[in-house]
Design an enzyme around this catalytic site. Structure first.
Site, PDB file in Angstrom:
ATOM      1  N   THR A 104       7.328  10.839  29.631  1.00 14.06           N
ATOM      2  CA  THR A 104       8.023   9.712  30.534  1.00 14.06           C
ATOM      3  C   THR A 104       7.426   8.509  29.698  1.00 14.06           C
ATOM      4  OG1 THR A 104       7.974   8.868  32.680  1.00 14.06           O
ATOM      5  CG2 THR A 104       5.870   9.789  32.137  1.00 14.06           C
ATOM      6  N   LYS A 163       9.128   8.285  25.616  1.00 16.80           N
ATOM      7  CA  LYS A 163      10.711   8.825  25.485  1.00 16.80           C
ATOM      8  C   LYS A 163      11.233   8.536  24.239  1.00 16.80           C
ATOM      9  CE  LYS A 163      11.803   9.422  30.180  1.00 16.80           C
ATOM     10  NZ  LYS A 163      12.973   9.230  31.359  1.00 16.80           N
ATOM     11  N   GLY A 183      21.942  -2.549  35.404  1.00 18.84           N
ATOM     12  CA  GLY A 183      20.969  -2.344  34.365  1.00 18.84           C
ATOM     13  C   GLY A 183      21.097  -1.615  32.935  1.00 18.84           C
ATOM     14  N   GLY A 238      18.497  -0.439  30.878  1.00 19.99           N
ATOM     15  CA  GLY A 238      17.014   0.231  30.365  1.00 19.99           C
ATOM     16  C   GLY A 238      17.353   1.537  30.019  1.00 19.99           C
ATOM     17  N   GLY A 239      16.148   2.248  29.997  1.00 19.25           N
ATOM     18  CA  GLY A 239      16.196   3.665  29.716  1.00 19.25           C
ATOM     19  C   GLY A 239      17.042   4.675  30.359  1.00 19.25           C
ATOM     20  N   LEU A 289      19.010   5.384  41.497  1.00 18.15           N
ATOM     21  CA  LEU A 289      18.094   6.224  40.932  1.00 18.15           C
ATOM     22  C   LEU A 289      16.623   6.251  41.384  1.00 18.15           C
ATOM     23  CD1 LEU A 289      20.286   6.665  38.702  1.00 18.15           C
ATOM     24  CD2 LEU A 289      18.945   5.866  36.997  1.00 18.15           C
ATOM     25  N   TYR A 292      13.783   6.918  44.062  1.00 19.35           N
ATOM     26  CA  TYR A 292      13.533   7.846  45.251  1.00 19.35           C
ATOM     27  C   TYR A 292      12.424   7.503  45.940  1.00 19.35           C
ATOM     28  CZ  TYR A 292      10.276   9.001  41.153  1.00 19.35           C
ATOM     29  OH  TYR A 292       9.551   9.165  40.190  1.00 19.35           O
TER      30      TYR A 292
HETATM   31  P1  NAP Z   1      13.555   0.140  32.560  1.00 16.09           P
HETATM   32  O1  NAP Z   1      14.039   0.826  31.132  1.00 16.09           O
HETATM   33  O2  NAP Z   1      12.380  -0.828  32.822  1.00 16.09           O
HETATM   34  O3  NAP Z   1      14.742  -0.474  32.947  1.00 16.09           O
HETATM   35  C1  NAP Z   1      15.072  -1.539  34.044  1.00 16.09           C
HETATM   36  C2  NAP Z   1      16.240  -2.398  33.859  1.00 16.09           C
HETATM   37  O4  NAP Z   1      16.437  -2.817  34.924  1.00 16.09           O
HETATM   38  C3  NAP Z   1      16.330  -3.079  32.646  1.00 16.09           C
HETATM   39  O5  NAP Z   1      17.777  -3.351  32.361  1.00 16.09           O
HETATM   40  C4  NAP Z   1      15.852  -4.650  33.521  1.00 16.09           C
HETATM   41  O6  NAP Z   1      16.456  -5.720  33.010  1.00 16.09           O
HETATM   42  C5  NAP Z   1      16.789  -4.313  34.791  1.00 16.09           C
HETATM   43  N1  NAP Z   1      16.030  -5.109  35.859  1.00 16.09           N
HETATM   44  C6  NAP Z   1      14.699  -5.257  36.038  1.00 16.09           C
HETATM   45  N2  NAP Z   1      14.306  -6.038  37.156  1.00 16.09           N
HETATM   46  C7  NAP Z   1      15.599  -6.576  37.384  1.00 16.09           C
HETATM   47  C8  NAP Z   1      16.050  -7.511  38.475  1.00 16.09           C
HETATM   48  N3  NAP Z   1      15.062  -8.156  39.473  1.00 16.09           N
HETATM   49  N4  NAP Z   1      17.385  -7.952  38.325  1.00 16.09           N
HETATM   50  C9  NAP Z   1      18.051  -7.202  37.648  1.00 16.09           C
HETATM   51  N5  NAP Z   1      17.823  -6.282  36.737  1.00 16.09           N
HETATM   52  C10 NAP Z   1      16.527  -6.051  36.638  1.00 16.09           C
HETATM   53  O7  NAP Z   1      13.667   1.192  33.643  1.00 16.09           O
HETATM   54  P2  NAP Z   1      14.362   2.602  33.659  1.00 16.09           P
HETATM   55  O8  NAP Z   1      13.147   3.438  32.962  1.00 16.09           O
HETATM   56  O9  NAP Z   1      15.612   2.443  33.236  1.00 16.09           O
HETATM   57  O10 NAP Z   1      14.098   2.952  35.192  1.00 16.09           O
HETATM   58  C11 NAP Z   1      15.007   2.044  36.185  1.00 16.09           C
HETATM   59  C12 NAP Z   1      14.817   2.805  37.593  1.00 16.09           C
HETATM   60  O11 NAP Z   1      15.257   3.986  37.726  1.00 16.09           O
HETATM   61  C13 NAP Z   1      13.506   2.529  38.125  1.00 16.09           C
HETATM   62  O12 NAP Z   1      13.180   2.592  39.430  1.00 16.09           O
HETATM   63  C14 NAP Z   1      13.016   4.316  37.855  1.00 16.09           C
HETATM   64  O13 NAP Z   1      12.041   4.697  38.754  1.00 16.09           O
HETATM   65  C15 NAP Z   1      14.326   4.989  38.307  1.00 16.09           C
HETATM   66  N6  NAP Z   1      14.483   6.423  37.650  1.00 16.09           N
HETATM   67  C16 NAP Z   1      14.581   7.476  38.279  1.00 16.09           C
HETATM   68  C17 NAP Z   1      14.917   8.551  37.783  1.00 16.09           C
HETATM   69  C18 NAP Z   1      15.110   9.658  38.743  1.00 16.09           C
HETATM   70  O14 NAP Z   1      14.757  10.956  38.187  1.00 16.09           O
HETATM   71  N7  NAP Z   1      15.495   9.670  39.962  1.00 16.09           N
HETATM   72  C19 NAP Z   1      14.780   8.639  36.379  1.00 16.09           C
HETATM   73  C20 NAP Z   1      14.592   7.583  35.583  1.00 16.09           C
HETATM   74  C21 NAP Z   1      14.305   6.343  36.228  1.00 16.09           C
HETATM   75  P3  NAP Z   1      15.535  -6.461  31.769  1.00 16.09           P
HETATM   76  O15 NAP Z   1      15.696  -5.698  30.685  1.00 16.09           O
HETATM   77  O16 NAP Z   1      16.314  -7.907  31.523  1.00 16.09           O
HETATM   78  O17 NAP Z   1      14.149  -6.423  32.116  1.00 16.09           O
END
Ligand code: NAP
Length: 289
Positions: A68, A72, A132, A134-135, A230, A232
C-alpha cells in the site's frame, strides 16, 4: 486462530504507515474460517527500506503480501514479473513468490469492478465521471476501460496533474476515450454521468460532513446513475447519502476493499474461492467498533 509454529506460512502488507490497515482483519478472518496454517501480518516499511524488506521476506519465506501507500509504484522495478494490467495501471498491490522471484499484479481493478458487474447496464453507452487523479483513480480508469465505457471524464483540481494523468493513458491499446475537465465544469457534465466515482479523500473520517459534490450539483445526475465512493469510513459517506437522496444507485468503498483482498487471497492460496462473506463481516464488525 491456529497456533503459530515454525510451519506457519506468512502473508502480510507493507506500507508507511500501515498501522491502521484493515487488511489483516479480513485476511486473518478468512484464514481462520478456512482453518489454514497461515498468518497475515502488517509490516511498517519506510520507502528507503523497500529493497531490504523484500530481501528479508525472501530470506524468511514470506509467501505473498500486499503493498500500500507509498510502495505501490516503487515496488515495480523490484519484481521479476508484473502483470500487463498492473503495468497499465502503473501500480502493484498484490505480490507473490515464484521460483524466479517476486511477481505482482493489481487487484484494485477487480475489487472496483466486482460490485458494478452485478448491476445490469449497457456499459458501452455509459459515460463515467471520475473525481480525482491519484493512485486509486488509475485502477478505476482501468476498470472503466474493461467495462467498455463510452467515455471516461476525469475531474482534477490541479491542471498539470490532470493533463499528465490523461497523457499517461494516451498510448493504451485499445485506446481509452478520456476527457479532462475542471471542478468548475462539473455541474455541466453531471447530466451525462451514468457512473460517478469519488477517488478523492473528501468526506473520509474525520471530515465526515464534507462531500466532493454539493447537494445542488447531485441533482443534475441523470435517472439510473450509479454513484460509487471509494471511501469506506464512514460508510456511507455524505457523498453517497446525497446520491441516495436523488435516487441514484450507490456503492461504498467497503466492497472494493473486500473484493481486492479476496482476489489477492485467491492468488496466494491458489484457490478459486475464498470466504468473501466472512471477510466482509469481519470488516463491518471492526468498522462498527
Ligand atoms: P491519492 O493518490 O492521494 O489521490 C487523491 C486524489 O484526490 C488526488 O487527485 C488529489 O488531488 C485529489 N484530492 C485530494 N483532496 C482533494 C480536494 N479537497 N478536492 C479535490 N480533489 C482532491 O489517494 P488514492 O490512493 O488515490 O486514494 C483516494 C481515496 O480512495 C482515499 O480516500 C482512499 O482511502 C480511497 N481508496 C479506497 C480503496 C478501497 O479499496 N475502497 C482503495 C484505494 C483507495 P491532488 O493530486 O491535487 O492532491
Amino acid at each position: 486462530m491456529k497456533e503459530i509454529t515454525g510451519k506457519t506460512r506468512i502473508l502480510g502488507i507493507i506500507g508507511d504507515p500501515v498501522e491502521h490497515s484493515l487488511s489483516p482483519v479480513m485476511h486473518n478472518a478468512a484464514i481462520a474460517h478456512l482453518n489454514l496454517d497461515y498468518i497475515y501480518v502488517p509490516f511498517p516499511v519506510k520507502p528507503k527500506d523497500l529493497t531490504t524488506a523484500l530481501a528479508g521476506f525472501e530470506a524468511v519465506g514470506v509467501q505473498g503480501f500486499n503493498a500500500t501507500i507509498p510502495h505501490k509504484q516503487a515496488i515495480i522495478p523490484l519484481l521479476t514479473e508484473v502483470s500487463p494490467l498492473a503495468r497499465s495501471v502503473g501500480a502493484v498491490n498484490t505480490i507473490w513468490r515464484t521460483p524466479e522471484g517476486w511477481a505482482g499484479t493489481n487487484t484494485d481493478v477487480e475489487g472496483f469492478l466486482a460490485p458494478l458487474l452485478s448491476i445490469p447496464r449497457q456499459w458501452h453507452q455509459i459515460k463515467a465521471v471520475v473525481l480525482g487523479t491519484g493512485g486509486a483513480a488509475r485502477a478505476v480508469v482501468a476498470g472503466c476501460a474493461q467495462l467498455g465505457c463510452q467515455e471516461i471524464i476525469m475531474v482534477g483540481r490541479n491542471q498539470e496533474k490532470l493533463a499528465a494523468f490523461v497523457a499517461s493513458w494516451a498510448h493504451q491499446a485499445p485506446p481509452v476515450p478520456m476527457t479532462p475537465v475542471t471542478w468548475e465544469e462539473l455541474p455541466q457534465i453531471l447530466p451525462q454521468a451514468g457512473l460517478l466515482v469519488n477517488c478523492t479523500p473528501v468526506g473520509m473520517y474525520p471530515h465526515i460532513d464534507a462531500a466532493p459534490v454539493s447537494a445542488t450539483s447531485m441533482q443534475y445526475l441523470p435517472p439510473g446513475a450509479i454513484v460509487y465512493d471509494l471511501i469506506y469510513t464512514p460508510c456511507p459517506t455524505q457523498f453517497l447519502q446525497l446520491a441516495q437522496d436523488v435516487g441514484a444507485t450507490t456503492i461504498d468503498g467497503l466492497e472494493m476493499l473486500v473484493c481486492q483482498g479476496a482476489a489477492g487471497l485467491k492468488i496466494w492460496l491458489g484457490r478459486d474461492t475464498v470466504p468473501v462473506t466472512v471477510m466482509r463481516d469481519a470488516l463491518i464488525q471492526r468498522l462498527m467498533r
